[in-house]
Design a protein around this motif. Structure first.
Motif, PDB file in Angstrom:
ATOM      1  N   PHE A 260     -14.324   9.477   3.548  1.00 48.45           N
ATOM      2  CA  PHE A 260     -13.062   9.638   4.270  1.00 48.45           C
ATOM      3  C   PHE A 260     -11.896   9.603   3.280  1.00 48.45           C
ATOM      4  O   PHE A 260     -11.992   9.011   2.214  1.00 48.45           O
ATOM      5  N   LYS A 261     -10.814  10.257   3.662  1.00 47.75           N
ATOM      6  CA  LYS A 261      -9.627  10.299   2.802  1.00 47.75           C
ATOM      7  C   LYS A 261      -8.455   9.644   3.519  1.00 47.75           C
ATOM      8  O   LYS A 261      -8.381   9.690   4.753  1.00 47.75           O
ATOM      9  N   LEU A 262      -7.538   9.085   2.728  1.00 50.32           N
ATOM     10  CA  LEU A 262      -6.321   8.529   3.307  1.00 50.32           C
ATOM     11  C   LEU A 262      -5.486   9.686   3.859  1.00 50.32           C
ATOM     12  O   LEU A 262      -5.157  10.622   3.129  1.00 50.32           O
ATOM     13  N   LYS A 263      -5.166   9.597   5.150  1.00 47.37           N
ATOM     14  CA  LYS A 263      -4.337  10.664   5.741  1.00 47.37           C
ATOM     15  C   LYS A 263      -2.900  10.519   5.255  1.00 47.37           C
ATOM     16  O   LYS A 263      -2.380   9.401   5.199  1.00 47.37           O
TER      17      LYS A 263
ATOM     18  N   ILE B 104       5.514   2.183   1.562  1.00 45.72           N
ATOM     19  CA  ILE B 104       4.691   2.531   0.383  1.00 45.72           C
ATOM     20  C   ILE B 104       3.539   1.537   0.222  1.00 45.72           C
ATOM     21  O   ILE B 104       2.383   1.935   0.093  1.00 45.72           O
ATOM     22  N   TYR B 105       3.850   0.246   0.259  1.00 52.52           N
ATOM     23  CA  TYR B 105       2.788  -0.762   0.088  1.00 52.52           C
ATOM     24  C   TYR B 105       1.763  -0.671   1.208  1.00 52.52           C
ATOM     25  O   TYR B 105       0.551  -0.747   0.987  1.00 52.52           O
ATOM     26  N   HIS B 106       2.286  -0.523   2.423  1.00 52.11           N
ATOM     27  CA  HIS B 106       1.400  -0.513   3.588  1.00 52.11           C
ATOM     28  C   HIS B 106       0.428   0.672   3.545  1.00 52.11           C
ATOM     29  O   HIS B 106      -0.763   0.542   3.804  1.00 52.11           O
ATOM     30  N   HIS B 107       0.972   1.833   3.165  1.00 45.21           N
ATOM     31  CA  HIS B 107       0.157   3.048   3.166  1.00 45.21           C
ATOM     32  C   HIS B 107      -0.701   3.171   1.905  1.00 45.21           C
ATOM     33  O   HIS B 107      -1.917   3.367   1.985  1.00 45.21           O
TER      34      HIS B 107
ATOM     35  N   ASN C  35      -6.963   2.371  13.053  1.00 44.57           N
ATOM     36  CA  ASN C  35      -5.769   1.713  13.612  1.00 44.57           C
ATOM     37  C   ASN C  35      -4.518   2.097  12.825  1.00 44.57           C
ATOM     38  O   ASN C  35      -3.459   2.331  13.412  1.00 44.57           O
ATOM     39  N   HIS C  36      -4.638   2.186  11.508  1.00 40.03           N
ATOM     40  CA  HIS C  36      -3.472   2.562  10.703  1.00 40.03           C
ATOM     41  C   HIS C  36      -3.115   4.036  10.870  1.00 40.03           C
ATOM     42  O   HIS C  36      -1.941   4.380  10.970  1.00 40.03           O
ATOM     43  N   ASP C  37      -4.129   4.910  10.897  1.00 37.03           N
ATOM     44  CA  ASP C  37      -3.848   6.340  11.156  1.00 37.03           C
ATOM     45  C   ASP C  37      -3.032   6.458  12.448  1.00 37.03           C
ATOM     46  O   ASP C  37      -2.065   7.225  12.540  1.00 37.03           O
TER      47      ASP C  37
ATOM     48  N   MET D 226       1.317   7.360  13.387  1.00 34.97           N
ATOM     49  CA  MET D 226       1.705   8.393  14.353  1.00 34.97           C
ATOM     50  C   MET D 226       2.623   7.842  15.448  1.00 34.97           C
ATOM     51  O   MET D 226       3.328   8.596  16.114  1.00 34.97           O
ATOM     52  N   CYS D 227       2.574   6.527  15.650  1.00 34.67           N
ATOM     53  CA  CYS D 227       3.394   5.881  16.688  1.00 34.67           C
ATOM     54  C   CYS D 227       4.837   5.667  16.253  1.00 34.67           C
ATOM     55  O   CYS D 227       5.650   5.185  17.042  1.00 34.67           O
TER      56      CYS D 227
END
Ligand code: FE2
Length: 202
Positions: A2-5, A24-27, A75-77, A81-82
């Motif tokens: 899987f890749k980071l979206k 930045i840190y979160h992603h 959950n992060h993806d 989007m939210c």
């Protein structure tokens, strides 16, 4: 694998409500680490599976390590989007507002209840607005750590807020409530919420 979206907005788009550093840190650190850890844990059994398949399989087989990392990727993806920097996304459309008023009395009461759920999630976790297919109603739930409503086939996630400390600590030190007020009033992408709802019979 899987890749980071990529994010649906630039790193500084949510500033000042959510700072560039936080995003930045979160992603690139937290979210990326879940992706990397998940990839290290995947085996031949997971070949051809979607991320949701991996989560459901790990949940059924009680594979905690795979579940935690895969669910945190999902959950992060979903969380990114939210969020929106676009003012027009910050209010629900007529259909969504009608459902919110039907199931939570008023838009203001919905925000109070969502904040209450997110504030009372002890430790790390997530607050969610979901659509329950059983009774066709909107509900607010909270999940601990990596838990996610997609393990319940009767729940459709519509909106989530990350209440892990890494989501807010830089901008709102030790003030989850302040972060939630900003999330509820300046960050939610209600267009995404409506989009999630539009895939189901109301
Ligand atoms: Fe997070």
């Amino acid at each position: 694998m899987f890749k980071l979206k990529p994010l649906p907005f630039s790193y500084d788009a949510l500033s000042p409500h959510m700072s560039k550093d936080t995003v930045i840190y979160h992603h690139t650190k937290h979210h990326q680490t879940y992706v990397d850890n998940l990839n290290k844990l995947l085996t031949k059994d997971h070949e051809g599976m979607s991320l949701i398949d991996v989560i459901k399989h790990a949940h059924q087989t009680k594979d905690t390590a795979v579940f935690n990392n895969a669910a945190q990727v999902y959950n992060h993806d979903f969380f990114w989007m939210c969020l929106s920097h676009n003012e027009k996304d910050h209010t629900p459309n007529d259909t969504l507002l009608m459902l919110i008023e039907r199931d939570f009395e008023s838009f203001s009461h919905f925000k109070t209840k969502f904040k209450e759920a997110a504030l009372t999630q002890f430790g790390s976790g997530w607050a969610w607005l979901v659509y329950c297919l059983n009774d066709k109603k909107l509900k607010i739930i909270k999940t601990g750590n990596a838990d996610t409503p997609i393990t319940d086939d009767h729940m459709v996630p519509l909106l989530t807020c990350d209440v892990w400390e890494h989501a807010y600590y830089v901008d709102y030190p030790a003030q989850r409530g302040a972060f939630l007020d900003v999330f509820l009033n300046h960050l939610i992408n209600y267009s995404f919420v409506s989009e999630n709802l539009s895939k189901h019979d109301l």
